[in-house]
Design an enzyme around this catalytic site. Structure first.
Site, PDB file in Angstrom:
ATOM      1  CD  GLU A   2     -28.366   8.132 -33.656  1.00 31.98           C
ATOM      2  OE1 GLU A   2     -28.536   7.969 -32.248  1.00 31.98           O
ATOM      3  OE2 GLU A   2     -27.711   9.185 -33.861  1.00 31.98           O
TER       4      GLU A   2
ATOM      5  NE  ARG B  14     -24.457   8.802 -31.766  1.00 31.39           N
ATOM      6  CZ  ARG B  14     -23.071   9.435 -31.649  1.00 31.39           C
ATOM      7  NH1 ARG B  14     -22.041   8.470 -31.319  1.00 31.39           N
ATOM      8  NH2 ARG B  14     -23.067  10.535 -31.518  1.00 31.39           N
TER       9      ARG B  14
ATOM     10  CB  SER C  49     -29.857  12.221 -32.870  1.00 31.94           C
ATOM     11  OG  SER C  49     -29.486  13.390 -32.345  1.00 31.94           O
TER      12      SER C  49
END
Length: 350
Positions: free
Chosen positions: A346, A164, A246
């Site tokens: 994130e 990520r 998420s």
């Protein structure tokens, strides 16, 4: 180049947070960036690049000049014996682009179906799902340097992909650092979709689909449909219940750290990685701390997946960025106190 003022950003972020952009420029083609940088009153302004708004938390009105990327277009660039090279404009919807590739006979992205956002945001986040990350299917991208106005192209190595993560999430800090956060505007992305195609179906949910259907050799269309069905069953549609997908990265630990946690919590969900580290399921950690279904103001933890924070206020009485971050920090504290693990968000907090 189209410039607007005092623009509501609620429609442009998947959490549905109310905020405004003092000034917003719509980037529909590369020439719009050139026109922007040629304007002396705008060239030196702080800038914030906005794609699909699916990975941001707005904590107030956005003062930097917002560049809303809306560059369109999809095409097959090249076909060889080993791969299809497909290109899409940065403003194209990600899921619709995945669907387009599958329907046009260019498989390889189907495991990444139904991820919200735009094509331009996909390499920034190095999006991933069900055993496939963008870096596995990436060829190159075109971008424009917002400081110099120069176009440039990057391959996978130059994007410095990580979990990520990419060069677009880091600012240059002097020396030879090549951080591009806040400096680059991605215009087009190309994907290398390998031949012969092979289904990536090693994840538990996909293995269960094969067992349920008796189909152990799914084609790309079937994989696409399975991934969509799995995601719809687990995750809320942001158009109905605002969210940013998420919210936390799955943390990685050493085998020794994992063994210590297993000794205390034998049911912890964990996955061995190729480099010898162990990835822990952040959703399991959050659920184990009792957060599933809980709320702070209008920010809540989704009942079906503890990894997703949602807007419980809806569009009429929406969650604030402050409520989202208060809930996120409370979750981080709980997980650290119980497991000694620091969860990393994130989304980009603006």
């Amino acid at each position: 180049m189209i410039m607007e003022h005092n623009v509501p950003l609620q429609p442009y972020n998947s959490f549905g947070i109310v905020a405004r952009a003092q000034h917003l420029v719509r980037i529909a083609q590369e020439a719009d960036v050139a026109a922007l940088l040629a304007d002396a009153s705008l060239a030196g302004a702080d800038k914030f690049v906005l794609g699909g708004g699916s990975n941001i938390v707005l904590t107030g009105d956005v003062k930097p000049l917002v560049l809303k990327v809306e560059i369109q277009g999809r095409r097959l660039v090249e076909e060889t014996d080993r791969a299809w090279i497909v290109e899409a404009g940065a403003g194209e919807n990600w899921h619709e682009t995945v669907q387009w590739t599958v329907e046009n006979g260019f498989p390889g992205l189907e495991n990444l179906a139904l991820i919200p956002g735009t094509v331009g945001g996909s390499p920034v986040q190095n999006i991933g799902a069900y055993g496939v990350e963008l870096q596995d299917r990436f060829d190159s991208l075109d971008a424009i340097d917002l400081e110099t106005g120069r176009p440039f192209t990057l391959d996978a190595a130059q994007c410095a992909f990580g979990y990520r993560d990419s060069v677009f999430k880091h600012a240059a800090s002097g020396g030879n650092d090549f951080g591009l956060a806040g400096r680059a505007l991605i215009t087009r992305v190309r994907f290398r979709l390998p031949k012969p195609w092979k289904a990536v179906a090693g994840y538990f949910d996909l293995e269960r689909k094969m067992e349920e259907t008796g189909n152990f050799t799914p084609d790309a269309h079937e994989m696409f449909d399975w991934v969509c069905a799995i995601r719809r069953a687990k995750l809320p549609d942001w158009r109905v219940l605002g969210n940013a997908g998420s919210f936390f990265k799955n943390p990685t630990v050493t085998p020794e750290q994992c063994a210590d946690i297993i000794a205390r919590d034998p049911k912890i969900v964990h996955y061995p990685m190729a480099d010898g580290s162990i990835k822990l399921a952040a959703g399991w950690l959050i659920d184990a701390c009792g957060w599933k279904g809980k709320s702070v103001g209008n920010a809540g933890v989704y009942e079906r997946q503890a990894l997703v924070l949602v807007n419980r206020g809806g569009r009429e009485d929406p969650v604030t960025g402050g409520e989202v971050m208060t809930l996120a920090k409370a979750i981080q504290t709980s997980v650290y106190e119980r497991f000694g693990i620091r969860l990393e968000p994130e989304p980009v907090v603006v």
